[in-house]
Design an enzyme around this catalytic site. Structure first.
Site, PDB file in Angstrom:
ATOM      1  N   GLY A 131      48.156  59.081 -12.662  1.00 24.83           N
ATOM      2  CA  GLY A 131      48.470  60.440 -12.218  1.00 24.83           C
ATOM      3  C   GLY A 131      49.741  60.922 -12.885  1.00 24.83           C
ATOM      4  O   GLY A 131      50.688  60.154 -13.072  1.00 24.83           O
ATOM      5  N   SER A 132      49.780  62.185 -13.246  1.00 29.58           N
ATOM      6  CA  SER A 132      50.927  62.719 -13.984  1.00 29.58           C
ATOM      7  C   SER A 132      51.224  64.162 -13.612  1.00 29.58           C
ATOM      8  O   SER A 132      51.669  64.953 -14.431  1.00 29.58           O
ATOM      9  CB  SER A 132      50.663  62.607 -15.484  1.00 29.58           C
ATOM     10  OG  SER A 132      49.445  63.293 -15.777  1.00 29.58           O
ATOM     11  N   GLY A 133      50.922  64.515 -12.377  1.00 32.77           N
ATOM     12  CA  GLY A 133      51.340  65.834 -11.868  1.00 32.77           C
ATOM     13  C   GLY A 133      52.844  65.786 -11.578  1.00 32.77           C
ATOM     14  O   GLY A 133      53.563  64.901 -12.047  1.00 32.77           O
TER      15      GLY A 133
ATOM     16  N   ASN B 278      52.985  73.663   0.786  1.00 36.10           N
ATOM     17  CA  ASN B 278      52.201  74.379   1.789  1.00 36.10           C
ATOM     18  C   ASN B 278      52.972  75.565   2.359  1.00 36.10           C
ATOM     19  O   ASN B 278      52.393  76.582   2.701  1.00 36.10           O
ATOM     20  CB  ASN B 278      51.792  73.423   2.907  1.00 36.10           C
ATOM     21  CG  ASN B 278      50.852  72.348   2.382  1.00 36.10           C
ATOM     22  OD1 ASN B 278      49.671  72.578   2.272  1.00 36.10           O
ATOM     23  ND2 ASN B 278      51.401  71.203   2.014  1.00 36.10           N
TER      24      ASN B 278
ATOM     25  N   ALA C  37      59.214  66.546  -4.620  1.00 35.49           N
ATOM     26  CA  ALA C  37      59.195  65.836  -5.896  1.00 35.49           C
ATOM     27  C   ALA C  37      60.344  66.266  -6.810  1.00 35.49           C
ATOM     28  O   ALA C  37      61.035  65.417  -7.389  1.00 35.49           O
ATOM     29  CB  ALA C  37      57.852  66.058  -6.582  1.00 35.49           C
TER      30      ALA C  37
ATOM     31  N   LYS D 269      48.473  61.902  -0.314  1.00 32.56           N
ATOM     32  CA  LYS D 269      48.514  62.397   1.059  1.00 32.56           C
ATOM     33  C   LYS D 269      47.104  62.806   1.455  1.00 32.56           C
ATOM     34  O   LYS D 269      46.367  63.340   0.631  1.00 32.56           O
ATOM     35  CB  LYS D 269      49.434  63.618   1.162  1.00 32.56           C
ATOM     36  CG  LYS D 269      50.843  63.370   0.643  1.00 32.56           C
ATOM     37  CD  LYS D 269      51.723  62.677   1.655  1.00 32.56           C
ATOM     38  CE  LYS D 269      52.899  61.956   1.034  1.00 32.56           C
ATOM     39  NZ  LYS D 269      54.110  62.768   0.943  1.00 32.56           N
TER      40      LYS D 269
ATOM     41  N   PHE E  90      40.612  64.089  -6.359  1.00 40.27           N
ATOM     42  CA  PHE E  90      40.160  63.396  -7.572  1.00 40.27           C
ATOM     43  C   PHE E  90      39.940  61.899  -7.335  1.00 40.27           C
ATOM     44  O   PHE E  90      39.436  61.196  -8.215  1.00 40.27           O
ATOM     45  CB  PHE E  90      41.184  63.568  -8.708  1.00 40.27           C
ATOM     46  CG  PHE E  90      41.412  65.001  -9.104  1.00 40.27           C
ATOM     47  CD1 PHE E  90      40.404  65.951  -8.966  1.00 40.27           C
ATOM     48  CD2 PHE E  90      42.646  65.415  -9.610  1.00 40.27           C
ATOM     49  CE1 PHE E  90      40.612  67.287  -9.326  1.00 40.27           C
ATOM     50  CE2 PHE E  90      42.858  66.740  -9.973  1.00 40.27           C
ATOM     51  CZ  PHE E  90      41.842  67.683  -9.824  1.00 40.27           C
TER      52      PHE E  90
ATOM     53  N   LYS F  47      51.366  66.133   8.509  1.00 44.06           N
ATOM     54  CA  LYS F  47      52.580  66.942   8.631  1.00 44.06           C
ATOM     55  C   LYS F  47      52.359  68.391   8.224  1.00 44.06           C
ATOM     56  O   LYS F  47      53.031  69.294   8.708  1.00 44.06           O
ATOM     57  CB  LYS F  47      53.673  66.337   7.770  1.00 44.06           C
ATOM     58  CG  LYS F  47      53.244  66.324   6.310  1.00 44.06           C
ATOM     59  CD  LYS F  47      54.280  65.818   5.377  1.00 44.06           C
ATOM     60  CE  LYS F  47      53.766  66.029   3.950  1.00 44.06           C
ATOM     61  NZ  LYS F  47      54.746  65.771   2.923  1.00 44.06           N
TER      62      LYS F  47
ATOM     63  N   TRP G  30      54.481  65.102  -8.738  1.00 40.31           N
ATOM     64  CA  TRP G  30      54.872  63.908  -7.989  1.00 40.31           C
ATOM     65  C   TRP G  30      54.512  62.642  -8.758  1.00 40.31           C
ATOM     66  O   TRP G  30      55.268  61.672  -8.775  1.00 40.31           O
ATOM     67  CB  TRP G  30      54.231  63.966  -6.608  1.00 40.31           C
ATOM     68  CG  TRP G  30      54.600  62.908  -5.599  1.00 40.31           C
ATOM     69  CD1 TRP G  30      53.747  62.304  -4.718  1.00 40.31           C
ATOM     70  CD2 TRP G  30      55.909  62.359  -5.321  1.00 40.31           C
ATOM     71  NE1 TRP G  30      54.444  61.406  -3.927  1.00 40.31           N
ATOM     72  CE2 TRP G  30      55.765  61.422  -4.279  1.00 40.31           C
ATOM     73  CE3 TRP G  30      57.166  62.561  -5.870  1.00 40.31           C
ATOM     74  CZ2 TRP G  30      56.827  60.685  -3.759  1.00 40.31           C
ATOM     75  CZ3 TRP G  30      58.241  61.819  -5.357  1.00 40.31           C
ATOM     76  CH2 TRP G  30      58.064  60.902  -4.309  1.00 40.31           C
TER      77      TRP G  30
END
EC number: 1.1.1.8
Lengths: 392, 392
Positions: B41-43, B312, B185, B152, B129, B245, B45
């Site tokens: 993953g490389s978004g 959010n 992040a 999450k 994903f 949350k 976060w």
């Protein structure tokens, strides 16, 4: 709207049925002789609570006497007495400007007269005035009077840390509970939705429903459509939260000092602070219940609100930007009122020193050192880090 | 500086000695064969965590292999491949612009190649994903590989609510823990002080210290001077907090809609939200521990941070001011990333409907109805009020 939404409307009242809570005023029994209520204190929070209480006393004439007295420390405002302004214009122009007070709320400058024939006293004065007020009241309050303390803080003396409700009980010989919650006074005064927690332990000499104060009476006295009340037993738990949350208001010092800390750091401080509050309760008030800290408005919610913008945060921000010390900032900002966090901070530090427990509360101690000894903020993360180096 | 302050410096490491926590990396044993780590993953976060992990792998050559692979979903940026940009200019210009990445972090567009001979996989991709990624990895990951999920959310299906770490274990046959905390992040990427919680349950086939992943190895992998890690056992507890949350991020809807609610209301929402998160855990994951919710960064601190300004909240604010629906706002604001709260919201609603438990979670349900059915916000206080009318 979906079936689920309809059901939500119907069933929302059932939440938390497993928790011990007072019932609403709907099932409230009429009092044999309506309870007479007096609020002692008329600052920002005192006047706000007096407004709440007076609205309810008017609304439940079968339970409460309609006239609510509010003891006011008399001051002259442009040549006019503050009590006269409140009683004629129904506004506390000095401490709660812009808010219309109910006309059944009567300001009284005479402390002893204000508690004549009273059944319930609500204390809402700055912590440091309590000893003087109690010594004046001594001998003028009957032992079957009940009280609720809205004060934050502890009484710290040679005997250790004492709850202010216990101090009132000891000084006046009357049962005393506490009210505490996520309550920025101005928001409650403006009737913006808020919650609070009232804690009261029914005493052994309870005279029976309709004759004495119980959880239902307290719910009726404080609950408003904009001020939701839960009533519990744990007086110690909510008092500890109220007194210690201010330790966590540090965060607004950080950014102006160039540490570049953000929301994550702020949340970290609040988390560590909550942990230390719980530890303090367990150590010095073992009768307090851990759930109170994270389930009640007086616990985690109050901590969040205070860190988001209470008096102590304002003082901290001015300290950081002006370089002035805490006492000057307090004087400048708070219009004669007190950021009680500063006093509690020192008192608790001294008590923990006496007990040899300073090291169990690194965040509390760091706040003390920052306020009183210019301790450098940037070391804080390392100070509160949980290394447990010596465990293996 | 006072004696107390000096003592504070010396003793701050002893905090919470009674709580079970991992030790610092100081007593870390060298690995027989340094652990090879890959981040999937490389978004925003994902890249941030890859930076953290790569810094530590470089810092502990006796424990970790120095090169950390990061699987990147390949994209073209102005005619250049994202992986090439990362590997030559050491910056993820699309998802984490302005942050220099360590040169031992190698972007790899080939998922299978990125996990070749790996010992530890860190999953940090959008929740939706995960099924595709797992089905591609199947058969290419040895059973003694260990994993940490930074995702999450839940996987909600006919069988009920499943933790994403459990989903990974089931799909790939590897032990999987979780990382969650008060972690915006960008703040972590900018090295602003933050805390997090890693939860990992040592599996039955643990091969021994120095040969397999334990709590000390995980602390060394994730802990940085700016990113403080506590390692615990309760994977379910921290995952539930992380997933739920977002339900509490309501508050920023309020003010623009003219309800005039303030900090007190915001704290009230967070308090009720925390209560419903704990209830959800007790109901569906009885192995989770109540303390995790209020003691750990993944619990109350993450809730506070998220409500102070996560993805959010941004989406909610735009919904309120623009009148656009959640999906449009998400597309507009998040640069192709997802506000996973919207998905979780619907999934959890459907699961609670299936279980007949909607009425136990009035705040969760209210959020669902607001997002999906234009339920009016102003009724919220009454919906979540704890009346207990029927108790006496």
């Amino acid at each position: 709207m979906s079936a689920a939404a309809d059901r939500l409307n119907l069933t929302s009242g059932h939440l938390n049925a497993g928790r011990k809570r007072s019932s609403s005023s709907v099932s409230l029994k009429a009092a044999e002789k309506p309870f007479k209520v007096t609020v002692i204190g008329s600052g920002n929070w005192g006047t706000t609570i007096a407004k709440v209480v007076a609205e309810n006393c008017k609304g439940y004439p079968e339970v409460f006497a309609p006239i609510v007295q509010m003891w006011v420390f008399e001051e002259e405002i442009n040549g006019e007495k503050l009590t006269e302004i409140i009683n004629t214009r129904h506004q506390n122009v000095k401490y709660l400007p812009g808010i219309t007070l109910p006309d059944n709320l009567v300001a009284n400058p005479d402390l002893i007269d204000s508690v004549k024939d009273v059944d319930i006293i609500v204390f809402n004065i700055p912590h440091q005035f309590l000893p003087r007020i109690c010594s004046q009241l001594k001998g003028h309050v009957d032992s079957h009077v009940r009280a609720i303390s809205c004060l934050k803080g502890f009484e710290v003396g040679a005997k250790g840390v004492q709850l202010l409700s216990s101090y009132i009980t000891e000084e006046l010989g009357i049962q005393c509970g506490a009210l505490s919650g996520a309550n920025i006074a101005t928001e409650v005064a403006q009737e913006h939705w808020s919650e609070t927690t009232v804690a009261y332990h029914i005493p052994k000499d309870f005279r029976g429903e309709g004759k004495d104060v119980d959880h239902k009476v307290l719910k009726a006295l404080f609950h408003r459509p904009y001020f939701h009340v839960s009533v519990i037993e744990d007086v110690a738990g909510i008092s500890i939260c109220g007194a210690l949350k201010k330790r966590c208001c540090l965060r607004l010092w950080f950014r102006p000092k160039g540490l570049g800390w953000g929301n994550n750091a702020s949340a970290a401080i609040q988390r560590v602070g909550l942990g230390e509050i719980i530890r303090f309760g367990q150590m010095f008030f073992p009768e307090s219940r851990e759930e109170t800290y994270y389930q009640e408005s007086a616990g985690v919610a109050d901590l969040i609100t205070t860190c988001a913008g209470g008096r102590n945060v304002k003082v901290a921000r001015l300290m950081a930007t002006s370089g002035k010390d805490a006492w000057e900032c307090e004087k400048e900002l708070l219009n004669g009122q007190s950021a009680q966090g500063l006093i509690t901070c020192k008192e608790v530090h001294e008590w923990l020193e006496t007990c040899g427990s300073v090291e169990d509360f690194p965040l509390f101690e760091a706040v003390y050192q920052i306020v009183y000894n210019n301790y450098p903020m940037k070391n804080l993360p390392d100070m509160i880090e949980e290394l447990d180096l010596h465990e293996d």
